[in-house]
Design an enzyme around this catalytic site. Structure first.
Site, PDB file in Angstrom:
ATOM      1  N   ASP A 123      44.287  47.663  33.795  1.00 56.38           N
ATOM      2  CA  ASP A 123      43.766  46.376  34.263  1.00 56.38           C
ATOM      3  C   ASP A 123      43.003  45.618  33.173  1.00 56.38           C
ATOM      4  O   ASP A 123      41.902  45.143  33.403  1.00 56.38           O
ATOM      5  CB  ASP A 123      42.862  46.587  35.487  1.00 56.38           C
ATOM      6  CG  ASP A 123      42.535  45.267  36.184  1.00 56.38           C
ATOM      7  OD1 ASP A 123      43.450  44.460  36.383  1.00 56.38           O
ATOM      8  OD2 ASP A 123      41.345  45.048  36.495  1.00 56.38           O
ATOM      9  N   HIS A 173      43.975  41.720  36.542  1.00 56.05           N
ATOM     10  CA  HIS A 173      44.157  41.165  37.888  1.00 56.05           C
ATOM     11  C   HIS A 173      43.537  39.782  38.041  1.00 56.05           C
ATOM     12  O   HIS A 173      43.766  39.110  39.060  1.00 56.05           O
ATOM     13  CB  HIS A 173      43.624  42.132  38.959  1.00 56.05           C
ATOM     14  CG  HIS A 173      42.143  42.123  39.133  1.00 56.05           C
ATOM     15  ND1 HIS A 173      41.287  42.939  38.413  1.00 56.05           N
ATOM     16  CD2 HIS A 173      41.346  41.401  39.960  1.00 56.05           C
ATOM     17  CE1 HIS A 173      40.042  42.723  38.792  1.00 56.05           C
ATOM     18  NE2 HIS A 173      40.045  41.794  39.730  1.00 56.05           N
ATOM     19  N   SER A 180      34.645  40.590  38.483  1.00 56.39           N
ATOM     20  CA  SER A 180      35.869  41.182  37.931  1.00 56.39           C
ATOM     21  C   SER A 180      36.057  40.804  36.466  1.00 56.39           C
ATOM     22  O   SER A 180      35.877  39.651  36.075  1.00 56.39           O
ATOM     23  CB  SER A 180      37.083  40.708  38.728  1.00 56.39           C
ATOM     24  OG  SER A 180      37.149  41.316  39.987  1.00 56.39           O
TER      25      SER A 180
END
Length: 653
Positions: A318, A262, A399
């Site tokens: 992801d 992402h 992230s």
């Protein structure tokens, strides 16, 4: 003839050195004939709408988008339509320079979508205020090693609103040089500590929450190696995430960099735009939950790396795996983290990350992991990690950061979650796409990890990390300690050494279930007896060593224990001694004096152990018994009542 060849070789080296580009600093510092910076052509960018950008960021945050720190300004600048060429006084180099300014920018970075540097040339990007004696870490340098098939180059951030782009090219190779600047990225948040200082006056600071824990804090002890695997990075000069180097079964130090799908790095163009910032961390441990921990840090952003290619990416778990374009710089002392693809949960986990893409932090969980689907529903694609109330959290910018098992192997990368410094209960948690899921991914090399992390198809379920192949290897420390006793209390003195660094942390185990991290601890035992004590030390490079010894304590009045915990090697067919010094005593020895002996040796029946007093009296403790059993770890009792205090036992041979 050998001497003649040597002279020719030296001549060749001299010529080569003369044609190399000047030192990695502005050419005008070395060539007085070049124009001063204030005379270099200036291009001022159109104003950016920061208020609009911040309003957009509020919506981005609600959607869980990765953090944005800069706005891209489109340009089309080349040496053919911008800047100016000059020549160095010796006529060897052509120098092209262009100043770029974007009002109120906290930092600038640049995207070149056509870049080719001939051998011997270099490109510099530096603040317009750079002085000869200024911080060289603010100068970014690129050369022929940055050439790549995408012909792109994206630069590290330069603090301030004005920067200089400078190319220094061997005069006969100017025709080979290609440069096209298409993106000027205007930092409006404060990316990096220097940019954040510029933002402080307006109250804008891109800092992380105060509950986070700096990696230099004690929580990082024993994890110094995996800390060096993690880097912050920018995408297209405007967005930012975290990622990690990962090892593969070939142990060949390929520059595989694991991050989150992402984060948007799964295309050739975005992968080419990556700029990784290594070892970006605070120099001191700021106490968590203090104002200092939530304020601007002092991490350096001078160790950078630009460009990569996509190897695999998969939305379900992801993950995106990149291969960075250039080999590791030995000076960065990087680490390739191991991984674990087993289908199981773990008793705890460790996260190392860049919250808000600020200085590196560490978060710790002692709660068991659990399987979930992304978003928290039933499923097994992700690991759910519950953070402790005082164990740190993650934030936007974290992230893509790795989650490690207690054995320091990567289990997955951060997808997201509700955790924050203000979160409580189950909201203080995050979800990580599992390496287990990503291993087979979507069933093809472009969507799974197995082809890249196990290139020879060994079937390995897990592997450990690999240290840098460059620079000087870290020499492990040598653990050692001495002890004295008084009654039931033992006092320990750490005498450990580290030949190429320093002892960063200590971990004592006193043999009764209690522990300490103090340098020279004291321990009062509940009962008399002999206890096995271990000291594990970790040096500033992450290497460890353990020393095991024993201590005997007694509840009797005036009881005192004397030890010699220095290891002594026992060669074949030889006599060795381990002297024990006794001082400060009066009267005679006890009729029931305990003597603790610890000898690690194959076949204890080979050994004869005597206690020898200073007057020469010999007390036999062990005489070649025990058959094929190993080691002597035993307390013997001897009548030493005839030994005066000043003539107490002197050695054990």
């Amino acid at each position: 003839m050998k001497r003649i060849c040597g002279s020719l070789l030296l001549l060749g080296l001299s010529i080569s050195a003369a044609l190399a580009a000047p030192a990695s600093r502005p050419a005008a510092f070395d060539y007085a004939n070049l124009s001063s910076v204030d005379k270099v052509a200036l291009r001022t960018m159109p104003a950016v709408d920061v208020a609009k950008a911040k309003a957009e960021d509020l919506q981005r945050d609600k959607r869980g988008d990765i953090p944005r720190f800069a706005l891209a300004i489109d340009v089309d600048m080349t040496p053919q339509n911008s800047g100016a060429w000059e020549y160095t006084a010796d006529g060897q180099f052509a120098v092209w320079r262009q100043r770029v300014r974007s009002e109120k920018a906290l930092s600038l970075n640049f995207g070149f979508t056509d870049y080719y540097m001939p051998a011997g040339g270099r490109l510099l990007v530096y603040p317009a205020t750079q002085a000869p004696a200024g911080d060289r870490g603010l100068i970014s340098q690129y050369d022929a090693s940055n050439n790549n098939s995408a012909r792109q180059l994206w630069t590290a951030v330069v603090p301030g609103a004005e920067a200089v782009i400078e190319a220094v090219i061997p005069r006969d190779k100017v025709g080979e040089f290609k440069l096209r600047l298409t993106k000027v990225n205007h930092d409006y948040v404060g990316f990096g500590p220097l940019a954040r200082r510029l933002a402080a006056a307006s109250g804008e600071k891109g800092v992380s929450g105060s509950c986070n824990i700096d990696v230099v804090c004690p929580e990082g002890d024993g994890r110094r190696d995996i800390i060096r695997a993690v880097g912050a990075y920018s995408k297209s000069g405007t967005l930012a995430c975290t990622g990690s180097l990962v090892n593969n079964t070939a142990n060949d130090r390929k520059m595989y960099f694991l991050t989150a799908h992402h984060c948007g790095m799964g295309t050739a163009s975005t992968a080419a735009s990556i700029v990784v910032y290594w070892n970006y961390q605070n120099s001191t441990c700021r106490a968590p939950n203090t104002p200092a921990s939530g304020a601007n840090g002092d991490g350096s952003m001078s160790q950078t790396q630009s460009g990569s290619t996509v190897k695999a990416t998969y939305a379900t778990s992801d993950f995106t795996l990149l291969e960075l374009n250039n080999a590791a710089n030995p000076a960065f002392n990087l680490f390739w983290a191991g991984w674990d693809r087993r289908d199981q949960n773990y008793p705890g986990a460790i996260a190392i990350h860049h919250p808000n893409v600020a200085e590196k932090r560490i978060s710790n969980s002692t709660s068991p992991t659990s399987f979930v689907a992304w978003g928290g529903g039933a499923g097994t694609t992700h690991l759910n990690v519950q953070w402790q109330p005082s164990g740190g959290v993650t934030e936007p910018g974290s992230s893509g950061s790795p989650i490690y098992s207690p054995e320091k192997r990567v289990l997955g990368q951060l997808h997201g979650g509700p955790s924050s410094c203000s979160a409580t209960g189950t909201n203080r948690s995050d979800q990580y796409g599992r390496v287990f899921t990503s291993w087979t991914g979507g069933g093809a090399a472009a969507s799974r990890l197995s082809d890249w992390l196990d290139p020879a198809s060994t079937g390995a379920q897990f592997i450990d990390g690999l240290d840098s192949g460059g620079g000087t290897p870290n020499t492990p420390p040598v653990a050692n300690f001495t002890s004295t006793t008084s009654g039931l209390t033992a006092t320990f003195t750490d005498s450990s050494t580290d030949s190429d660094g320093s002892i960063a942390s200590r971990s004592w185990n006193f043999g009764d279930g209690s522990t300490s991290t103090a340098t020279n601890p004291s321990k009062t035992y509940a009962a008399a007896g002999t206890y096995t004590v271990t000291l594990t030390v970790t040096d500033n490079g992450g290497a460890t060593n353990t020393k095991t010894g024993s201590v005997t304590v007694s509840g009797g009045p005036g009881a005192q224990t004397y030890t010699n915990d220095t290891d002594v090697a026992i060669p074949d067919n030889a006599t060795v001694e381990s002297p024990i010094t006794v001082s400060g005593r009066t009267g005679n020895g006890s009729a029931t004096t305990p003597i603790q002996v610890t000898i690690y040796h194959t076949y204890k029946s080979d050994l004869k152990v005597d206690l020898v007093a200073p007057d020469g009296t010999v007390y036999n403790l062990h005489n070649r018994t025990g058959g094929s059993a190993h080691n002597i770890i035993q307390t013997f009792t001897k009548d030493l009542s005839s030994e005066a205090a000043q003539r107490a036992p002197g050695s054990c041979g």
